[in-house]
Design an enzyme around this catalytic site. Structure first.
Site, short mmCIF file in Angstrom:
data_model
loop_
_atom_site.label_atom_id
_atom_site.label_comp_id
_atom_site.label_asym_id
_atom_site.label_seq_id
_atom_site.Cartn_x
_atom_site.Cartn_y
_atom_site.Cartn_z
N LYS A 42 8.54 2.65 5.66
CA LYS A 42 8.08 3.95 6.09
C LYS A 42 6.57 4.09 5.93
O LYS A 42 5.94 4.98 6.48
CB LYS A 42 8.75 5.04 5.23
CG LYS A 42 10.25 5.06 5.29
CD LYS A 42 10.78 6.11 4.29
CE LYS A 42 12.24 5.95 4.10
NZ LYS A 42 12.75 6.85 3.02
N GLY A 43 5.98 3.17 5.17
CA GLY A 43 4.58 3.33 4.75
C GLY A 43 3.57 3.45 5.86
O GLY A 43 2.54 4.11 5.71
N GLU A 98 0.79 -2.35 9.51
CA GLU A 98 1.22 -2.24 8.11
C GLU A 98 0.35 -1.22 7.38
O GLU A 98 -0.81 -1.01 7.74
CB GLU A 98 1.04 -3.60 7.41
CG GLU A 98 2.32 -4.41 7.25
CD GLU A 98 3.25 -3.84 6.16
OE1 GLU A 98 3.18 -2.64 5.85
OE2 GLU A 98 4.04 -4.63 5.62
N ASP A 99 0.89 -0.64 6.33
CA ASP A 99 0.09 0.24 5.48
C ASP A 99 -0.80 -0.60 4.57
O ASP A 99 -1.98 -0.32 4.40
CB ASP A 99 0.99 1.18 4.66
CG ASP A 99 2.12 0.46 3.92
OD1 ASP A 99 2.27 -0.78 4.09
OD2 ASP A 99 2.85 1.13 3.17
N ASP A 102 -0.19 -6.86 0.36
CA ASP A 102 -0.37 -7.04 -1.08
C ASP A 102 -0.07 -8.50 -1.42
O ASP A 102 -0.94 -9.36 -1.34
CB ASP A 102 0.55 -6.04 -1.79
CG ASP A 102 0.49 -6.08 -3.29
OD1 ASP A 102 -0.49 -6.61 -3.84
OD2 ASP A 102 1.42 -5.58 -3.95
N LYS A 130 -5.05 -5.76 -0.15
CA LYS A 130 -5.20 -5.93 -1.61
C LYS A 130 -5.08 -7.42 -1.87
O LYS A 130 -4.00 -7.94 -2.06
CB LYS A 130 -4.06 -5.14 -2.28
CG LYS A 130 -4.30 -4.76 -3.69
CD LYS A 130 -3.48 -3.54 -4.13
CE LYS A 130 -2.02 -3.81 -4.32
NZ LYS A 130 -1.28 -2.64 -4.87
N VAL A 152 -1.65 2.33 -5.17
CA VAL A 152 -2.15 3.51 -4.46
C VAL A 152 -1.03 4.25 -3.73
O VAL A 152 -0.02 3.65 -3.36
CB VAL A 152 -3.27 3.11 -3.45
CG1 VAL A 152 -4.50 2.62 -4.18
CG2 VAL A 152 -2.78 2.07 -2.44
N ASP A 158 4.00 5.55 -0.72
CA ASP A 158 4.79 6.33 -1.69
C ASP A 158 4.85 5.69 -3.06
O ASP A 158 4.51 4.51 -3.24
CB ASP A 158 6.24 6.46 -1.19
CG ASP A 158 7.02 5.15 -1.36
OD1 ASP A 158 6.48 4.08 -1.00
OD2 ASP A 158 8.15 5.18 -1.90
N ARG A 164 3.83 10.56 -0.07
CA ARG A 164 3.48 10.08 1.28
C ARG A 164 2.67 11.11 2.05
O ARG A 164 1.89 10.77 2.94
CB ARG A 164 4.75 9.79 2.08
CG ARG A 164 5.57 8.62 1.58
CD ARG A 164 6.61 8.24 2.63
NE ARG A 164 7.69 7.43 2.10
CZ ARG A 164 7.66 6.12 1.95
NH1 ARG A 164 6.58 5.45 2.28
NH2 ARG A 164 8.70 5.46 1.46
P1 5GP Z 1 3.71 -7.23 0.18
O1 5GP Z 1 4.97 -7.78 0.80
O2 5GP Z 1 2.46 -7.66 0.89
O3 5GP Z 1 3.66 -7.48 -1.30
O4 5GP Z 1 3.78 -5.68 0.22
C1 5GP Z 1 4.00 -4.98 1.33
C2 5GP Z 1 4.55 -3.62 1.00
O5 5GP Z 1 4.54 -3.30 -0.40
C3 5GP Z 1 3.69 -2.59 1.64
O6 5GP Z 1 4.06 -2.36 2.99
C4 5GP Z 1 3.94 -1.38 0.78
O7 5GP Z 1 5.08 -0.69 1.22
C5 5GP Z 1 4.19 -1.96 -0.59
N1 5GP Z 1 2.97 -1.89 -1.43
C6 5GP Z 1 2.14 -2.89 -1.81
N2 5GP Z 1 1.13 -2.43 -2.56
C7 5GP Z 1 1.32 -1.10 -2.67
C8 5GP Z 1 0.58 -0.04 -3.32
O8 5GP Z 1 -0.46 -0.20 -3.96
N3 5GP Z 1 1.13 1.21 -3.18
C9 5GP Z 1 2.27 1.47 -2.49
N4 5GP Z 1 2.67 2.73 -2.43
N5 5GP Z 1 2.96 0.52 -1.87
C10 5GP Z 1 2.49 -0.76 -1.95
#
Ligand code: 5GP
Length: 178
Positions: A42-43, A98-99, A102, A130, A152, A158, A164
């Site tokens: 949903k991000g 994507e939001d 990470d 990030k 964040v 969220d 959100r």
């Molecule tokens: P990844 O698979 O790259 O680790 O993370 C992707 C998802 O993790 C993002 O789409 C998001 O939903 C969540 N996410 C990663 N870092 C953060 C953060 O700092 N805050 C929030 N709210 N969600 C995060």
């Protein structure tokens, strides 16, 4: 909700300006390509809805629901898709919206999935990047902002489904999730 925020990282003005720049860049670089913007729910909902209105070329929109977090503030690393697309992606130009990237696990998984489905081209547009916690070698093609290694919320992001609707992006106080 403001009392739960340690620091505002990106205010409404900064977000509006950068999203406009990204929309202009995508409009220029994708002219004549009729891309599909695929929002990762949903991000990315808030980002996608602002971004698409700053794009001046024809685009199609679809959504995927992916999760790797559950209700925690740490990714569990296993990406789950909870729905499928309604648009055929074979031979199409895709922009994954994507939001935040990470660990990179989510976009790595989605890139492989779309290549497997025969998409002609797949790029990633992420509002936030990030880099400090990467587990996969992936780099978004379009990045709104580089941010430090902090958790964040706001502007679609969220914690346990809250925050959100904040119009800015802020660092959540540690005591809220620890
Ligand atoms: P990844 O698979 O790259 O680790 O993370 C992707 C998802 O993790 C993002 O789409 C998001 O939903 C969540 N996410 C990663 N870092 C953060 C953060 O700092 N805050 C929030 N709210 N969600 C995060």
């Amino acid at each position: 909700m403001r009392a739960d925020i340690q620091e505002i990282l990106l205010d409404e003005e900064a977000l509006e300006k950068r999203v406009s720049e990204l929309g202009a860049k995508i409009s220029e670089e994708y002219f004549g390509k009729n891309p599909i913007l695929i929002g990762i729910l949903k991000g990315s909902a808030v980002f996608l809805s602002d971004l698409m209105r700053k794009i001046t070329i024809p685009v199609e929109i679809d959504f995927l629901k992916a999760s790797s977090y559950g209700s925690a503030a740490q990714s569990c690393g296993v990406v789950q898709l909870e729905n499928d697309l309604s648009i055929e992606v074979k031979n199409r130009t895709i922009i994954l919206v994507e939001d935040i990237v990470d660990t990179g696990n989510t976009v790595k998984y989605l890139l492989e999935r779309f290549s497997g489905l025969g998409a002609a081209d797949v790029k990633i547009c992420s509002l936030l990047n990030k880099k400090g916690r990467r587990e996969q070698i992936v780099a978004p093609d379009y990045i709104g902002f580089e941010i430090p290694n902090a958790f964040v919320v706001g502007y679609g992001l969220d914690y346990a489904q809250k925050y959100r609707n904040l119009p800015y992006i802020g660092i959540l106080k540690k005591e809220i999730y620890q």
